[in-house]
Design a protein around this motif. Structure first.
Motif, mmCIF file in Angstrom:
data_model
loop_
_atom_site.group_PDB
_atom_site.id
_atom_site.type_symbol
_atom_site.label_atom_id
_atom_site.label_comp_id
_atom_site.label_asym_id
_atom_site.label_seq_id
_atom_site.Cartn_x
_atom_site.Cartn_y
_atom_site.Cartn_z
ATOM 1 N N LYS B 73 0.822 -1.208 0.000
ATOM 2 C CA LYS B 73 0.000 0.000 0.000
ATOM 3 C C LYS B 73 0.856 1.257 0.000
ATOM 4 O O LYS B 73 0.573 2.204 -0.725
ATOM 5 N N ASP B 74 1.879 1.287 0.825
ATOM 6 C CA ASP B 74 2.590 2.552 1.047
ATOM 7 C C ASP B 74 3.912 2.663 0.304
ATOM 8 O O ASP B 74 4.539 3.717 0.331
ATOM 9 N N ARG B 186 2.319 11.528 -1.144
ATOM 10 C CA ARG B 186 1.043 11.390 -1.848
ATOM 11 C C ARG B 186 0.274 10.199 -1.308
ATOM 12 O O ARG B 186 0.842 9.310 -0.664
ATOM 13 N N LEU B 187 -1.020 10.174 -1.618
ATOM 14 C CA LEU B 187 -1.813 8.978 -1.352
ATOM 15 C C LEU B 187 -1.822 8.149 -2.628
ATOM 16 O O LEU B 187 -1.866 8.705 -3.726
ATOM 17 N N PRO B 188 -1.801 6.841 -2.504
ATOM 18 C CA PRO B 188 -1.839 6.024 -3.721
ATOM 19 C C PRO B 188 -3.211 6.107 -4.385
ATOM 20 O O PRO B 188 -4.214 6.304 -3.711
ATOM 21 N N SER B 189 -3.249 5.965 -5.710
ATOM 22 C CA SER B 189 -4.542 5.924 -6.397
ATOM 23 C C SER B 189 -5.036 4.480 -6.406
ATOM 24 O O SER B 189 -4.252 3.536 -6.237
ATOM 25 N N LEU B 190 -6.338 4.334 -6.636
ATOM 26 C CA LEU B 190 -6.904 2.979 -6.646
ATOM 27 C C LEU B 190 -6.276 2.077 -7.706
ATOM 28 O O LEU B 190 -5.935 0.930 -7.417
ATOM 29 N N PRO B 191 -6.100 2.576 -8.949
ATOM 30 C CA PRO B 191 -5.481 1.685 -9.939
ATOM 31 C C PRO B 191 -4.099 1.240 -9.499
ATOM 32 O O PRO B 191 -3.715 0.074 -9.703
ATOM 33 N N ILE B 193 -3.035 0.892 -6.414
ATOM 34 C CA ILE B 193 -3.171 -0.097 -5.336
ATOM 35 C C ILE B 193 -3.428 -1.467 -5.947
ATOM 36 O O ILE B 193 -2.843 -2.475 -5.545
#
Lengths: 388, 258
Positions: B73-74, B186-191, B193
């Motif tokens: 995830k990170d 940044r936060l990860p995007s769904l694609p 992930i």
């Protein structure tokens, strides 16, 4: 960080995949970092945080389960988890995403032409364009079949007249999916902002969903090309199928609002002292907290099973009705109980339960009222419809 | 450019630690585990460098197999290309020196131009591993960096020092430890992930790396809860001068600090 962790009394996390948990946690972090710091101001001012729309698009939170150009086609469970986390922030945020994804992108993806899909889906998924959905009218809410908005054949196109009320995103939308009576039955049209005769009005003075745009769509001899029609959508079943998608997201979403209320009440009860003890040590307060955590846990079970069924291709209206009906009422009860535990502090916007409670009054009514869902399930189990 | 980011999974900073009395071990049941927040700056900086110049990023951690989710995830979902988990029962109770040894063994398996760490992990707050690795590998290091500019075979880093900042030039390869302020992770995007699951993740033991971790030099004997906070005493007087005199007397005679 708020330190919010949600409720997982029954270890439902074990039933989620790595990806599902990661997405849930990422959306939770987005809500913590980007949305919650501004919600009090937006709720007071009656505004939606427009600046977050590009980020919603970049992260992939708009129509994540829609299949089509520029879309990801992820699972129903992932869509549900996203709704849950967005509504933990505010029902207005989840409503924005529900409308964009389930009520605009989904019908275009299912009922639209390839040209409509290519034109709109990538833009809507990225948040560069905003959509709204026009079914409800001032005089036709639970009975949309009585709609008065009409589209008549006009040469090689259509002439649209009428109005739609209580429309989320009405004033933000670049495109409206509008349902109108035609000589061939109810049809759906894509009406673009700027088309002559199409205007929108803001509904002011809301107690509820204040951080959400709600308005009216007015069509005064709007001339539409035939290419604006969704060719696959025939009859009232088409808009109702969209609502079934959106209600699914609501069934999940409100559990997020309920968890936020519970989490807030629990912390407050552990810290607030009366008679020299934390109020959480009193039996009456514990009973309320236990009721909340029990009802939230039951609702989580409903959501997960509803989601797994949807991903297996089973998404019958009565199944969704049962969960929407149960979970919204449950969330509203939780918000009220949390407000009660917070005492006087609960009536200010320092704490979330009052805001969730006010929002959930709308959610209780929109997308099929609580009573209509009762009658849908009633008709399903008895085989006897109460309203037809 | 080949970049390694060494990360650690730590308990969430909101974790409530149940420790009524001193104990040799912490009861860690129910802990939520996250990527060490300082490591997120290191990951973000690596991803920005890759976006600007191209390259490959390897995330490396020492920990149980359950760190998979955090790494995916990170690290992988935000732009790292692969991950290595060093997981070995021999590392139970390992101290910073031992962790640095096994990290060095893993880092030596490849030729990294840049090795990034967070300045410290928020669980033990030790802040030694990055610098130990640099010393053991014989590489230059700059710690506590808040700005980084890369040249050709060199770097310029800004680091926080008492009352100011220090600007350091250093040749590559180098080891850097990253401080808050370096960037905004940044936060990860769904694609991304979803795609992270397809990126390679290797789980290795000390034997795989050809290293025997040294015996711990440090032993944790006891965790104890912080002492209850003392009560606050308000110094008063007829006027400001009298209150100040009383404060000076209390500090001198009772607290014995002046």
């Amino acid at each position: 960080m708020s330190g919010y962790r949600g409720v997982d009394f029954y270890h439902f996390d074990r039933c989620l995949s790595d990806e599902e948990r990661s997405i849930r946690d990422t959306v939770r972090r987005f809500v913590d970092q980007s949305f919650l710091p501004g919600i009090r101001g937006h709720f007071r001012d009656g505004t939606f945080p427009l600046d977050l729309i590009p980020q919603l698009g970049e992260m992939g939170l708009l129509g994540p389960s829609v299949k089509g150009p520029g879309c990801m086609g992820l699972s129903g469970v992932i869509y549900g988890l996203i709704c849950q986390e967005l509504e933990r922030g505010d029902s207005g945020l989840r409503s924005f995403a529900s409308v964009q994804g389930s009520l605009v992108m989904w019908p275009i993806s299912v009922y639209g032409t390839d040209e409509q899909k290519n034109t709109w889906l990538p833009e809507l998924a990225a948040g560069r364009k905003i959509g709204c959905f026009g079914l409800t009218e001032a005089d036709h809410g639970s009975d949309p079949g009585g709609m008065e908005t009409r589209a008549e054949r006009d040469g090689d196109g259509w002439l649209l007249n009428g109005s739609k009320l209580w429309i989320t995103n009405a004033n933000l939308a670049d495109v409206a999916v509008v349902w109108a009576r035609t000589p061939e039955g109810v049809s759906g049209f894509l009406v673009e902002r700027g088309m002559p005769g199409f205007s929108t009005n803001v509904i002011h003075g809301k107690y509820s969903l204040r951080a959400s745009d709600t308005g009216e769509l007015v069509f005064d001899n709007v001339r539409l090309p035939d290419s604006a029609r969704l060719p696959g959508a025939r009859g009232l079943k088409a808009p109702l199928s969209c609502l079934n998608q959106a209600r699914y997201g609501i069934a999940w979403g409100v559990v997020g609002a309920a968890q936020d209320c519970y989490d807030t009440a629990l912390r407050y009860a552990q810290e607030r002292k009366q008679f020299d003890k934390p109020i959480g040590s009193f039996q009456l307060v514990q009973q309320k907290l236990v009721t909340m955590v029990t009802e939230i846990t039951k609702a989580q079970g409903l959501c997960l099973q509803l989601g797994r069924l949807k991903d297996d291709g089973i998404n019958d209206v009565p199944l969704v009705s049962l969960s929407k009906r149960n979970n919204v009422a449950m969330a509203l009860d939780c918000a009220r109980m949390a407000r009660d535990i917070l005492g006087a502090a609960g009536i200010t916007d320092e704490f979330c339960p009052g805001r969730h409670m006010a929002n959930l009054e709308s959610v209780y009514t929109y997308e099929g009222t609580h009573d209509i869902h009762t009658l849908i399930v009633g008709a399903e189990i008895t085989g006897l419809s109460a309203y037809r | 450019m080949k970049i390694a980011v060494c990360v650690k999974q730590v308990p969430d900073s909101e974790t409530r630690i149940n420790l009524a009395a001193p104990a040799a071990k912490l009861d860690q049941t129910g802990f939520t585990r996250v990527l060490n927040p300082y490591d997120a700056y290191a990951v973000e900086e690596a991803v920005r460098i890759k976006e600007a110049r191209g390259g490959e990023i390897t995330a490396i951690t020492v920990g149980p197999e359950t760190v998979r989710e955090t790494l995916k995830k990170d690290c992988l979902a935000v732009g790292c290309d692969k991950a290595i988990i060093i997981n070995d029962p021999l590392l139970a109770g390992a101290d910073d020196a031992a962790i640095a040894d096994v990290l060095c063994a893993a880092l030596k398996k490849d030729n990294y131009d840049l090795i990034l760490f967070g300045i410290k992990a928020i669980d033990d707050d030790s802040g030694q591993v990055g610098i130990l690795v640099a010393e053991k590998l014989g590489l230059p290091h700059v710690s506590t960096i808040t700005k980084l500019e890369l040249g050709e075979g060199t770097l310029t880093a800004h680091r926080e020092i008492e009352g100011g900042k220090e600007i350091v030039d250093c040749p590559l390869p180098a080891v850097l430890t990253c401080q808050k302020g370096l960037n905004e992770p940044r936060l990860p995007s769904l694609p991304n992930i979803m795609k992270a699951g397809m990126k390679p993740m290797q789980i290795v033991t000390c034997a795989d790396l050809g290293v025997t971790p040294p015996a711990a030099l440090v032993e944790i004997r006891q965790y104890s809860p912080p002492p209850a906070r003392g009560t606050c005493r308000l110094v008063t007087g007829d006027d400001a001068a009298a209150a100040a005199r009383e404060l000076a007397r209390v500090l001198n005679e009772e607290a014995k600090v002046i």
